[in-house]
Scaffold this motif. Structure first.
Motif, PDB file in Angstrom:
ATOM      1  N   PHE A   1      39.696  49.191 -15.572  1.00 49.11           N
ATOM      2  CA  PHE A   1      38.281  49.427 -15.663  1.00 49.11           C
ATOM      3  C   PHE A   1      37.852  49.088 -14.264  1.00 49.11           C
ATOM      4  O   PHE A   1      37.064  49.893 -13.918  1.00 49.11           O
ATOM      5  N   GLY A   2      38.430  47.996 -13.545  1.00 48.31           N
ATOM      6  CA  GLY A   2      37.724  47.685 -12.154  1.00 48.31           C
ATOM      7  C   GLY A   2      38.144  48.694 -11.231  1.00 48.31           C
ATOM      8  O   GLY A   2      37.294  49.129 -10.326  1.00 48.31           O
ATOM      9  N   TRP A   3      39.153  49.363 -11.393  1.00 48.71           N
ATOM     10  CA  TRP A   3      39.632  50.460 -10.473  1.00 48.71           C
ATOM     11  C   TRP A   3      38.749  51.740 -10.689  1.00 48.71           C
ATOM     12  O   TRP A   3      38.231  52.375 -10.063  1.00 48.71           O
ATOM     13  N   LEU A   4      38.656  51.778 -11.997  1.00 51.07           N
ATOM     14  CA  LEU A   4      37.825  53.149 -12.476  1.00 51.07           C
ATOM     15  C   LEU A   4      36.547  52.814 -11.758  1.00 51.07           C
ATOM     16  O   LEU A   4      35.622  54.058 -11.380  1.00 51.07           O
ATOM     17  N   LEU A   5      35.805  51.921 -11.715  1.00 56.92           N
ATOM     18  CA  LEU A   5      34.580  51.459 -11.193  1.00 56.92           C
ATOM     19  C   LEU A   5      34.594  51.790  -9.835  1.00 56.92           C
ATOM     20  O   LEU A   5      33.325  52.415  -9.523  1.00 56.92           O
ATOM     21  N   ILE A   6      35.274  51.793  -9.018  1.00 60.19           N
ATOM     22  CA  ILE A   6      35.456  51.924  -7.464  1.00 60.19           C
ATOM     23  C   ILE A   6      36.349  53.052  -7.038  1.00 60.19           C
ATOM     24  O   ILE A   6      36.197  53.449  -5.808  1.00 60.19           O
ATOM     25  N   SER A   7      36.901  53.697  -7.958  1.00 59.19           N
ATOM     26  CA  SER A   7      38.003  54.902  -7.400  1.00 59.19           C
ATOM     27  C   SER A   7      37.349  56.104  -6.688  1.00 59.19           C
ATOM     28  O   SER A   7      36.131  56.209  -7.334  1.00 59.19           O
ATOM     29  N   GLU A   8      37.911  56.393  -5.943  1.00 62.03           N
ATOM     30  CA  GLU A   8      37.424  57.916  -5.473  1.00 62.03           C
ATOM     31  C   GLU A   8      38.677  58.865  -5.479  1.00 62.03           C
ATOM     32  O   GLU A   8      39.671  58.581  -4.732  1.00 62.03           O
TER      33      GLU A   8
END
Length: 156
Positions: free
Chosen positions: A30-37
């Motif tokens: 979830f943390g990655w999906l908050l900052i991913s591009e």
């Protein structure tokens, strides 16, 4: 691949999820999906970034979907699916917590009915029922309305 700072952030997000009673991998994901591009990611991309198996990602992403944190979106031109943070997911999560409080209150009311006039048990269970009713009221519709007003006023 995430930078060193992003990796540190992901590990911290995993610990944050664990502290809340969740799964560390779910927190990292979830943390990655908050900052991913880009903001939407495939199972393969998530597995690569998090250094876990695709099977693990598949299991955890389903849990995040069911909890209302993420949603599956189509990948144009392919048969693949991608996943992204769900818009207004926070509101749905809050509403599900309110439902949980309501269910607990209903269950405590059933318990009070079952035990009848037993004062010792009634006091313990009554306090629990009162607490849940209070939390449901405080955490209920008014909180949701305040959140919506907050967002509309441009505070977030």
């Amino acid at each position: 691949m995430p930078t060193d700072d992003e990796s540190d952030y992901l590990e911290r997000f995993g610990l944050f999820f664990e502290m809340a009673g969740g799964n560390r991998t779910a927190g990292r994901m979830f943390g990655w999906l908050l900052i991913s591009e880009p903001p939407d990611q495939s199972i393969t991309e998530l597995a690569e970034v998090l250094q876990v198996s695709k099977a693990s990602v598949s299991t955890v992403i389903r849990q995040l979907q069911q909890a209302g944190f993420v949603e599956r979106v189509p990948a144009p031109g392919t048969r693949q699916h991608r996943y992204q943070v769900k818009a207004d997911g926070w509101l749905q999560i809050a509403q599900s917590r309110i439902g949980f409080l309501s269910a607990g209150r209903d269950l405590s009311q059933l318990g009070l009915k079952i035990i009848g006039d037993d004062p010792a048990r009634g006091e313990r269970l009554g306090e629990f029922a009162d607490f849940l009713a209070f939390m449901e009221k405080e955490y209920g519709d008014e909180l949701v309305r305040r959140w919506q007003r907050y967002r509309e006023e441009g505070n977030a």
